[in-house]
Scaffold this motif. Structure first.
Motif, PDB file in Angstrom:
ATOM      1  N   LEU A  38      16.412  22.118  18.459  1.00 35.35           N
ATOM      2  CA  LEU A  38      15.972  23.444  17.998  1.00 35.35           C
ATOM      3  C   LEU A  38      14.926  23.354  16.899  1.00 35.35           C
ATOM      4  O   LEU A  38      14.022  24.168  16.804  1.00 35.35           O
ATOM      5  CB  LEU A  38      17.167  24.236  17.456  1.00 35.35           C
ATOM      6  CG  LEU A  38      17.925  25.117  18.429  1.00 35.35           C
ATOM      7  CD1 LEU A  38      18.953  25.942  17.667  1.00 35.35           C
ATOM      8  CD2 LEU A  38      16.970  26.042  19.187  1.00 35.35           C
ATOM      9  N   CYS A  39      15.081  22.328  16.060  1.00 37.29           N
ATOM     10  CA  CYS A  39      14.197  22.201  14.902  1.00 37.29           C
ATOM     11  C   CYS A  39      13.317  20.963  15.019  1.00 37.29           C
ATOM     12  O   CYS A  39      12.266  20.883  14.407  1.00 37.29           O
ATOM     13  CB  CYS A  39      15.039  22.133  13.630  1.00 37.29           C
ATOM     14  SG  CYS A  39      14.128  21.933  12.108  1.00 37.29           S
ATOM     15  N   GLY A  40      13.766  19.980  15.828  1.00 36.84           N
ATOM     16  CA  GLY A  40      13.030  18.729  15.943  1.00 36.84           C
ATOM     17  C   GLY A  40      13.524  17.661  14.987  1.00 36.84           C
ATOM     18  O   GLY A  40      12.883  16.629  14.815  1.00 36.84           O
ATOM     19  N   ASP A  41      14.669  17.907  14.359  1.00 35.97           N
ATOM     20  CA  ASP A  41      15.232  16.901  13.445  1.00 35.97           C
ATOM     21  C   ASP A  41      15.740  15.721  14.245  1.00 35.97           C
ATOM     22  O   ASP A  41      16.418  15.890  15.257  1.00 35.97           O
ATOM     23  CB  ASP A  41      16.419  17.485  12.656  1.00 35.97           C
ATOM     24  CG  ASP A  41      16.068  18.777  11.956  1.00 35.97           C
ATOM     25  OD1 ASP A  41      14.974  18.824  11.374  1.00 35.97           O
ATOM     26  OD2 ASP A  41      16.881  19.710  12.004  1.00 35.97           O
ATOM     27  N   HIS A  42      15.433  14.531  13.753  1.00 40.45           N
ATOM     28  CA  HIS A  42      15.772  13.320  14.481  1.00 40.45           C
ATOM     29  C   HIS A  42      16.147  12.247  13.470  1.00 40.45           C
ATOM     30  O   HIS A  42      15.346  11.924  12.597  1.00 40.45           O
ATOM     31  CB  HIS A  42      14.551  12.889  15.301  1.00 40.45           C
ATOM     32  CG  HIS A  42      14.863  11.791  16.254  1.00 40.45           C
ATOM     33  ND1 HIS A  42      14.126  10.642  16.338  1.00 40.45           N
ATOM     34  CD2 HIS A  42      15.859  11.659  17.151  1.00 40.45           C
ATOM     35  CE1 HIS A  42      14.649   9.843  17.258  1.00 40.45           C
ATOM     36  NE2 HIS A  42      15.698  10.433  17.763  1.00 40.45           N
ATOM     37  N   ILE A  66      15.985  20.469   5.033  1.00 42.54           N
ATOM     38  CA  ILE A  66      17.443  20.638   5.018  1.00 42.54           C
ATOM     39  C   ILE A  66      18.127  19.441   5.661  1.00 42.54           C
ATOM     40  O   ILE A  66      19.119  18.919   5.151  1.00 42.54           O
ATOM     41  CB  ILE A  66      17.857  21.929   5.769  1.00 42.54           C
ATOM     42  CG1 ILE A  66      17.264  23.162   5.090  1.00 42.54           C
ATOM     43  CG2 ILE A  66      19.374  22.033   5.880  1.00 42.54           C
ATOM     44  CD1 ILE A  66      17.865  23.492   3.755  1.00 42.54           C
ATOM     45  N   SER A  67      17.601  18.975   6.809  1.00 43.22           N
ATOM     46  CA  SER A  67      18.262  17.870   7.511  1.00 43.22           C
ATOM     47  C   SER A  67      18.177  16.575   6.707  1.00 43.22           C
ATOM     48  O   SER A  67      19.129  15.804   6.672  1.00 43.22           O
ATOM     49  CB  SER A  67      17.665  17.681   8.912  1.00 43.22           C
ATOM     50  OG  SER A  67      16.354  17.186   8.843  1.00 43.22           O
ATOM     51  N   VAL A  68      17.049  16.347   6.055  1.00 44.05           N
ATOM     52  CA  VAL A  68      16.895  15.127   5.248  1.00 44.05           C
ATOM     53  C   VAL A  68      17.776  15.203   4.001  1.00 44.05           C
ATOM     54  O   VAL A  68      18.495  14.254   3.671  1.00 44.05           O
ATOM     55  CB  VAL A  68      15.411  14.903   4.863  1.00 44.05           C
ATOM     56  CG1 VAL A  68      15.274  13.764   3.863  1.00 44.05           C
ATOM     57  CG2 VAL A  68      14.574  14.620   6.113  1.00 44.05           C
ATOM     58  N   ALA A 125      20.143  29.746  11.700  1.00 41.95           N
ATOM     59  CA  ALA A 125      19.391  28.791  12.512  1.00 41.95           C
ATOM     60  C   ALA A 125      19.332  27.424  11.834  1.00 41.95           C
ATOM     61  O   ALA A 125      19.099  26.406  12.486  1.00 41.95           O
ATOM     62  CB  ALA A 125      17.978  29.303  12.769  1.00 41.95           C
ATOM     63  N   ARG A 126      19.529  27.391  10.501  1.00 44.35           N
ATOM     64  CA  ARG A 126      19.412  26.129   9.780  1.00 44.35           C
ATOM     65  C   ARG A 126      20.734  25.390   9.668  1.00 44.35           C
ATOM     66  O   ARG A 126      20.750  24.262   9.181  1.00 44.35           O
ATOM     67  CB  ARG A 126      18.852  26.348   8.364  1.00 44.35           C
ATOM     68  CG  ARG A 126      17.616  27.219   8.307  1.00 44.35           C
ATOM     69  CD  ARG A 126      16.540  26.771   9.283  1.00 44.35           C
ATOM     70  NE  ARG A 126      16.034  25.425   9.066  1.00 44.35           N
ATOM     71  CZ  ARG A 126      15.101  25.125   8.182  1.00 44.35           C
ATOM     72  NH1 ARG A 126      14.584  26.031   7.408  1.00 44.35           N
ATOM     73  NH2 ARG A 126      14.654  23.882   8.080  1.00 44.35           N
ATOM     74  N   VAL A 127      21.825  26.038  10.084  1.00 42.84           N
ATOM     75  CA  VAL A 127      23.125  25.375   9.947  1.00 42.84           C
ATOM     76  C   VAL A 127      23.143  24.066  10.739  1.00 42.84           C
ATOM     77  O   VAL A 127      23.666  23.051  10.288  1.00 42.84           O
ATOM     78  CB  VAL A 127      24.283  26.318  10.373  1.00 42.84           C
ATOM     79  CG1 VAL A 127      25.591  25.550  10.509  1.00 42.84           C
ATOM     80  CG2 VAL A 127      24.445  27.448   9.362  1.00 42.84           C
ATOM     81  N   LYS A 128      22.500  24.063  11.917  1.00 41.07           N
ATOM     82  CA  LYS A 128      22.463  22.836  12.725  1.00 41.07           C
ATOM     83  C   LYS A 128      21.666  21.727  12.050  1.00 41.07           C
ATOM     84  O   LYS A 128      21.948  20.543  12.247  1.00 41.07           O
ATOM     85  CB  LYS A 128      21.885  23.127  14.105  1.00 41.07           C
ATOM     86  CG  LYS A 128      22.911  23.830  14.983  1.00 41.07           C
ATOM     87  CD  LYS A 128      22.392  24.133  16.350  1.00 41.07           C
ATOM     88  CE  LYS A 128      23.514  24.758  17.186  1.00 41.07           C
ATOM     89  NZ  LYS A 128      23.012  25.266  18.454  1.00 41.07           N
ATOM     90  N   CYS A 129      20.668  22.113  11.273  1.00 44.45           N
ATOM     91  CA  CYS A 129      19.900  21.115  10.515  1.00 44.45           C
ATOM     92  C   CYS A 129      20.815  20.425   9.501  1.00 44.45           C
ATOM     93  O   CYS A 129      20.749  19.218   9.317  1.00 44.45           O
ATOM     94  CB  CYS A 129      18.746  21.781   9.772  1.00 44.45           C
ATOM     95  SG  CYS A 129      17.612  22.681  10.839  1.00 44.45           S
ATOM     96  N   ALA A 130      21.650  21.243   8.855  1.00 44.73           N
ATOM     97  CA  ALA A 130      22.526  20.709   7.809  1.00 44.73           C
ATOM     98  C   ALA A 130      23.693  19.916   8.387  1.00 44.73           C
ATOM     99  O   ALA A 130      24.175  18.979   7.756  1.00 44.73           O
ATOM    100  CB  ALA A 130      23.053  21.843   6.930  1.00 44.73           C
TER     101      ALA A 130
END
Ligand code: ZN
Length: 151
Positions: A38-42, A66-68, A125-130
């Motif tokens: 969804l965000c491209g976090d990898h 957020i993911s980092v 939408a950012r919960v998945k990043c976290a």
């Protein structure tokens, strides 16, 4: 007045700019890849175990702030912990970030710096990043070496 939200914001910015434990681990026991399309976090999560203890924990990859910051705060908080304690922190954190309740100060204090990430509840939408790095860690602790996606 002391503003908790400002402090949390600063923590996120700091951990994104200068992520802790951001390195490839050559002698990791387990490596699990996490992906949030969804965000491209990898990210790749590296775990080294010493019996029932997390001897070392690191990550690399790329993603949004957020993911980092979440992976940085998580590795910082859980390195050196017993696997069972890390699982219980995962459960508490995951419940708090995905439910719709307001939590009292005592519960939030229990999370320490990880509480900074609860701010994303205002942005669903950012919960998945976290939570990406947390799901990745959960898989690594279970010993199922594979790729985790949030979808
Ligand atoms: Zn993201």
């Amino acid at each position: 007045m002391f503003d908790l939200k400002d402090l949390y914001q600063e923590l996120i910015v700091d951990h994104n700019r200068n992520p802790r434990n951001f390195r490839k681990m050559q002698d990791a026991d387990r490596v699990v890849e996490g992906f949030n399309p969804l965000c491209g976090d990898h990210l790749n999560l590296y775990l080294k175990l010493n019996q029932d203890q997390i001897a070392d924990l690191s990550f690399d990859g790329s993603g949004c702030a957020i993911s980092v910051a979440s992976a940085s705060l998580m590795t910082d908080a859980l390195k050196g912990k017993k696997v069972a304690d890390a699982e219980s922190v995962f459960n508490v954190f995951h419940n708090m970030i995905t439910d719709n309740k307001l939590h009292d100060a005592e519960e939030i204090e229990h999370l320490g710096k990880l509480a900074a990430l609860l701010g994303v509840k205002d942005y669903p939408a950012r919960v998945k990043c976290a939570t990406l790095c947390w799901h990745t860690l959960h898989t690594a602790l279970e010993g199922k070496e594979k790729t985790v996606t949030t979808e």
